[in-house]
Motif scaffolding. Structure first.
Motif, PDB file in Angstrom:
ATOM      1  N   LEU A   1       1.181  -1.144  -0.039  1.00  0.00           N
ATOM      2  CA  LEU A   1       0.006   0.000   0.088  1.00  0.00           C
ATOM      3  C   LEU A   1       1.023   1.483   0.016  1.00  0.00           C
ATOM      4  CD1 LEU A   1      -2.963   1.297   0.307  1.00  0.00           C
ATOM      5  CD2 LEU A   1      -2.444   1.249   2.973  1.00  0.00           C
ATOM      6  N   ARG A   2       1.935   1.262   0.715  1.00  0.00           N
ATOM      7  CA  ARG A   2       2.925   2.463   0.913  1.00  0.00           C
ATOM      8  C   ARG A   2       3.478   2.609  -0.374  1.00  0.00           C
ATOM      9  NH1 ARG A   2       5.072   3.814   5.931  1.00  0.00           N
ATOM     10  NH2 ARG A   2       6.565   5.164   4.562  1.00  0.00           N
ATOM     11  N   VAL A   3       4.128   1.693  -0.760  1.00  0.00           N
ATOM     12  CA  VAL A   3       5.062   1.803  -2.042  1.00  0.00           C
ATOM     13  C   VAL A   3       4.263   2.211  -3.693  1.00  0.00           C
ATOM     14  CG1 VAL A   3       5.569  -0.517  -3.002  1.00  0.00           C
ATOM     15  CG2 VAL A   3       7.186   1.304  -3.038  1.00  0.00           C
ATOM     16  N   THR A   4       3.000   1.532  -3.641  1.00  0.00           N
ATOM     17  CA  THR A   4       1.970   1.795  -4.844  1.00  0.00           C
ATOM     18  C   THR A   4       1.165   3.120  -4.563  1.00  0.00           C
ATOM     19  OG1 THR A   4       0.631   0.369  -3.968  1.00  0.00           O
ATOM     20  CG2 THR A   4       2.223  -0.741  -5.164  1.00  0.00           C
ATOM     21  N   GLY A   5       0.994   3.383  -3.399  1.00  0.00           N
ATOM     22  CA  GLY A   5       0.180   4.385  -3.197  1.00  0.00           C
ATOM     23  C   GLY A   5      -1.302   4.426  -3.393  1.00  0.00           C
ATOM     24  N   HIS A   6      -1.701   3.184  -3.640  1.00  0.00           N
ATOM     25  CA  HIS A   6      -3.221   2.983  -3.860  1.00  0.00           C
ATOM     26  C   HIS A   6      -3.662   1.695  -3.384  1.00  0.00           C
ATOM     27  CE1 HIS A   6      -2.702   6.131  -6.862  1.00  0.00           C
ATOM     28  NE2 HIS A   6      -4.010   6.449  -6.592  1.00  0.00           N
ATOM     29  N   LEU A   7      -4.933   1.767  -2.854  1.00  0.00           N
ATOM     30  CA  LEU A   7      -5.380   0.326  -2.217  1.00  0.00           C
ATOM     31  C   LEU A   7      -5.605  -0.735  -3.354  1.00  0.00           C
ATOM     32  CD1 LEU A   7      -6.295  -1.056   0.525  1.00  0.00           C
ATOM     33  CD2 LEU A   7      -8.762   0.051   0.118  1.00  0.00           C
ATOM     34  N   ILE A   8      -5.824  -0.605  -4.529  1.00  0.00           N
ATOM     35  CA  ILE A   8      -6.176  -1.348  -5.467  1.00  0.00           C
ATOM     36  C   ILE A   8      -4.955  -2.554  -5.424  1.00  0.00           C
ATOM     37  CG2 ILE A   8      -5.277  -0.107  -7.310  1.00  0.00           C
ATOM     38  CD1 ILE A   8      -8.320  -2.615  -7.473  1.00  0.00           C
ATOM     39  N   TRP A   9      -3.591  -2.085  -5.373  1.00  0.00           N
ATOM     40  CA  TRP A   9      -2.503  -3.019  -5.804  1.00  0.00           C
ATOM     41  C   TRP A   9      -2.579  -4.075  -4.699  1.00  0.00           C
ATOM     42  CZ3 TRP A   9      -1.716  -2.854 -10.256  1.00  0.00           C
ATOM     43  CH2 TRP A   9      -1.806  -1.748 -11.209  1.00  0.00           C
ATOM     44  N   PRO A  10      -2.465  -3.690  -3.427  1.00  0.00           N
ATOM     45  CA  PRO A  10      -2.484  -4.913  -2.194  1.00  0.00           C
ATOM     46  C   PRO A  10      -3.863  -5.646  -2.346  1.00  0.00           C
ATOM     47  CG  PRO A  10      -2.851  -2.655  -1.277  1.00  0.00           C
ATOM     48  CD  PRO A  10      -2.623  -2.490  -2.623  1.00  0.00           C
ATOM     49  N   ILE A  11      -4.885  -5.125  -2.945  1.00  0.00           N
ATOM     50  CA  ILE A  11      -6.393  -6.071  -3.108  1.00  0.00           C
ATOM     51  C   ILE A  11      -5.773  -6.923  -4.263  1.00  0.00           C
ATOM     52  CG2 ILE A  11      -8.387  -6.037  -4.388  1.00  0.00           C
ATOM     53  CD1 ILE A  11      -8.959  -3.297  -2.866  1.00  0.00           C
ATOM     54  N   LEU A  12      -5.324  -6.631  -5.287  1.00  0.00           N
ATOM     55  CA  LEU A  12      -4.962  -7.476  -6.400  1.00  0.00           C
ATOM     56  C   LEU A  12      -3.732  -8.392  -6.254  1.00  0.00           C
ATOM     57  CD1 LEU A  12      -5.016  -5.106  -9.725  1.00  0.00           C
ATOM     58  CD2 LEU A  12      -6.541  -6.640  -8.788  1.00  0.00           C
ATOM     59  N   LEU A  13      -2.803  -7.845  -5.275  1.00  0.00           N
ATOM     60  CA  LEU A  13      -1.642  -8.900  -5.018  1.00  0.00           C
ATOM     61  C   LEU A  13      -2.192  -9.808  -4.039  1.00  0.00           C
ATOM     62  CD1 LEU A  13       1.250  -9.396  -5.279  1.00  0.00           C
ATOM     63  CD2 LEU A  13       1.755  -7.775  -3.526  1.00  0.00           C
ATOM     64  N   HIS A  14      -3.046  -9.605  -3.100  1.00  0.00           N
ATOM     65  CA  HIS A  14      -3.748 -10.512  -2.165  1.00  0.00           C
ATOM     66  C   HIS A  14      -4.754 -11.473  -2.987  1.00  0.00           C
ATOM     67  CE1 HIS A  14      -5.872 -10.911   2.173  1.00  0.00           C
ATOM     68  NE2 HIS A  14      -5.672 -11.986   1.497  1.00  0.00           N
ATOM     69  N   ALA A  15      -5.479 -10.956  -3.905  1.00  0.00           N
ATOM     70  CA  ALA A  15      -6.278 -11.706  -4.802  1.00  0.00           C
ATOM     71  C   ALA A  15      -5.524 -12.813  -5.385  1.00  0.00           C
ATOM     72  CB  ALA A  15      -6.950 -10.826  -5.697  1.00  0.00           C
ATOM     73  N   THR A  16      -4.255 -12.717  -5.753  1.00  0.00           N
ATOM     74  CA  THR A  16      -3.469 -13.783  -6.400  1.00  0.00           C
ATOM     75  C   THR A  16      -2.863 -14.535  -5.734  1.00  0.00           C
ATOM     76  OG1 THR A  16      -1.702 -12.405  -6.698  1.00  0.00           O
ATOM     77  CG2 THR A  16      -3.048 -12.265  -8.494  1.00  0.00           C
ATOM     78  N   THR A  17      -2.909 -14.321  -4.192  1.00  0.00           N
ATOM     79  CA  THR A  17      -2.381 -15.201  -3.505  1.00  0.00           C
ATOM     80  C   THR A  17      -3.194 -16.389  -2.898  1.00  0.00           C
ATOM     81  OG1 THR A  17      -0.937 -13.512  -2.468  1.00  0.00           O
ATOM     82  CG2 THR A  17      -0.993 -15.158  -1.108  1.00  0.00           C
TER      83      THR A  17
END
Length: 281
Positions: free
Chosen positions: A207-223
């Motif tokens: 979240l910190r390094v990408t700056g947007h919530l959508i990226w941890p959502i998508l990374l989590h979604a593939t895990t």
């Protein structure tokens, strides 16, 4: 025309704080479990626990549907506070380049997992069902913990070390209930809770390094679907070594990066003290 003052409901949540974050997570978890009971009452018990070993339809009904319903409640809650744009907009706290390590480690695990699944044995329908379910899980859990919990902690003026620890701790605590809602034992649940704490820290850094919530959502979604499908239907190749060791890789990565985060934030606090900027630790 004078602006209307915020409602008591909004004023309560705008104060933020760890106990409000914990309250929200507890209410969410209770409602999610209630949704699961309602779905079970309407559709009956699917194959396996929470659809884990059933057909694609079992996964969609027993696992995805309760989370979809709980996700709707999260969106409604965000709308009631007017926070939807704040949650999904640009994050106010910038990241640092070293935080990409968390993204890289999780991506490496997930890509290796995708490359070590026996798709013929798993079946296209089940794979698609789990990928969709993973997206729903990623949305719900990240909106709750890296969205609401992080926002509530920051609104109360807590520093980023506390934000990282509380958001990761609440995320891990949500998985304690698996001891009672699945057939896994205490040892497995304990290891899962430890793993999810450090995975949560990796998602906070994402979240910190990408700056947007959508990226941890998508990374989590593939895990979740990757590791589950790999566990159920592994292919015989060298790529399977990485997901097989994923629990320990995430724990080791999380421990190292937490130390780096603490050092980094303390150094920034000292610099702020010299320049006269407000200090939050």
């Amino acid at each position: 025309m004078p602006e209307q003052s915020p409602s008591a409901w909004k004023r309560f949540w705008e104060r933020g704080g760890a106990w409000r974050a914990l309250l929200l997570a507890a209410v969410y978890y209770g409602l999610y479990q209630l949704m699961g009971l309602l779905v079970g009452a309407v559709f009956g018990d699917g194959g396996g626990i929470r659809g884990e070993e059933g057909s694609a339809m079992d996964v969609l009904i027993a696992t995805a549907l309760p989370i979809i319903l709980a996700s709707v409640l999260l969106v409604v809650f965000a709308l009631s506070l007017g926070w939807l744009k704040e949650l999904f907009g640009r994050q106010p706290v910038p990241g640092r380049r070293w935080m990409w390590v968390a993204v890289g480690v999780v991506l490496a695990i997930n890509v290796s997992g995708f490359l070590s699944i026996d798709y013929a044995r798993a079946g296209a329908g089940l794979v698609a069902a789990w990928l969709f379910t993973g997206l729903i899980v990623g949305f719900a859990e990240e909106v709750l913990t890296r969205g609401f919990v992080v926002t509530l902690m920051r609104k109360a003026g807590h520093g980023e070390i506390a934000v990282a620890l509380v958001s990761s701790g609440i995320f891990a605590a949500l998985h304690i209930g698996n001891l009672f809602t699945s057939d896994q034992g205490l040892a497995t649940t304990s290891l899962q809770v430890i793993y999810t704490f450090w995975f949560g820290l990796c998602m906070y850094l994402t979240l910190r390094v990408t700056g947007h919530l959508i990226w941890p959502i998508l990374l989590h979604a593939t895990t979740d679907p990757t590791l589950l499908l790999h566990g159920q239907d592994p292919a015989s190749n060298l790529f399977g070594i990485v997901p097989a060791l994923s629990t320990y890789l995430i724990i080791l990565t999380g421990v190292i990066l937490l130390i780096v985060l603490i050092v980094s934030e303390r150094r920034r606090a000292k610099q702020d003290a010299v320049t006269g900027a407000p200090i939050a630790v």
